[in-house]
Write a protein that holds these residues in place. Structure first.
Motif, short mmCIF file in Angstrom:
data_model
loop_
_atom_site.label_atom_id
_atom_site.label_comp_id
_atom_site.label_asym_id
_atom_site.label_seq_id
_atom_site.Cartn_x
_atom_site.Cartn_y
_atom_site.Cartn_z
N ALA A 39 -22.10 -34.09 -77.09
CA ALA A 39 -22.06 -32.64 -77.36
C ALA A 39 -23.43 -32.01 -77.12
O ALA A 39 -23.51 -30.88 -76.61
CB ALA A 39 -21.61 -32.38 -78.79
N ASN A 59 -23.29 -28.86 -74.44
CA ASN A 59 -23.29 -27.55 -75.08
C ASN A 59 -23.82 -26.44 -74.19
O ASN A 59 -23.45 -25.29 -74.35
CB ASN A 59 -24.10 -27.60 -76.38
CG ASN A 59 -23.92 -26.37 -77.22
OD1 ASN A 59 -22.85 -25.78 -77.28
ND2 ASN A 59 -24.98 -25.97 -77.90
N ASN A 95 -18.33 -24.81 -75.99
CA ASN A 95 -19.01 -24.20 -77.12
C ASN A 95 -18.96 -25.19 -78.27
O ASN A 95 -17.89 -25.44 -78.83
CB ASN A 95 -18.30 -22.90 -77.51
CG ASN A 95 -18.31 -21.92 -76.36
OD1 ASN A 95 -19.23 -21.14 -76.24
ND2 ASN A 95 -17.31 -21.99 -75.49
N VAL A 96 -20.08 -25.76 -78.61
CA VAL A 96 -20.14 -26.78 -79.66
C VAL A 96 -20.43 -26.12 -80.99
O VAL A 96 -21.32 -25.28 -81.10
CB VAL A 96 -21.21 -27.84 -79.33
CG1 VAL A 96 -21.34 -28.85 -80.47
CG2 VAL A 96 -20.89 -28.56 -78.02
#
Length: 160
Positions: A106, A110, A116-117
């Protein structure tokens, strides 16, 4: 429509609960949820235990947003369909996975378009609201995905 998927190997109640809480506050937005085996019983999600690969892909294609763990199969399918994602990495500290590989993945993903983390489940609802109110907000930068690499990754995921 929003699609929630947690993968096929382990339950991910932290993500399911956060999505269920958001869905309860937004009854006009359908949330289809493939959550597998779990003890948590959602109140506001349209739950499907499992989807066939073709139904799964069709659901990704029809969704305005996908909520997921940081699973490469889901990420690849969303990239192929240009479907925005909100990703919550599983945490080994919370006994959701065996190590922190999703957190590390992630961190790298990102910055890319469509990904969209959220690092905390409490941030899921605000992120969904932001992306649904301004869909272009999820477009951080473009990424070109090499078709050959994508096919190799897809074949690898299908074999595991």
């Amino acid at each position: 429509m929003i699609f929630l998927t947690v993968g096929s190997q382990l339950p991910f109640d932290r993500l399911v609960i956060a999505a269920d809480q958001w869905a309860a506050q937004h009854p006009d937005t359908p949330v289809i949820a493939q959550i597998g085996q779990t003890d948590y019983q959602p109140r506001a999600l349209n739950v499907i235990d499992t989807l066939s690969p073709s139904d799964y892909l069709a659901t990704v294609r029809e969704s305005s947003l996908v909520l997921s763990h940081v699973g490469m199969g889901t990420i690849i399918n969303c990239l192929n369909e240009s479907t925005p994602m909100v990703l919550l990495p599983r945490s080994s500290a919370l006994a959701e996975t065996r190590n922190e590989h999703q957190v590390h993945t992630a961190e790298k993903l990102n910055r890319f378009a469509l990904m969209n983390v959220v690092w905390d489940a409490d941030d899921l609802g605000n992120t969904i609201d932001r992306l649904l109110s301004a869909p272009s907000a999820c477009m951080k930068e473009t990424i070109e995905v090499d078709a050959a690499l994508l096919n190799r990754l897809r074949n690898f995921v299908d074999q595991t």
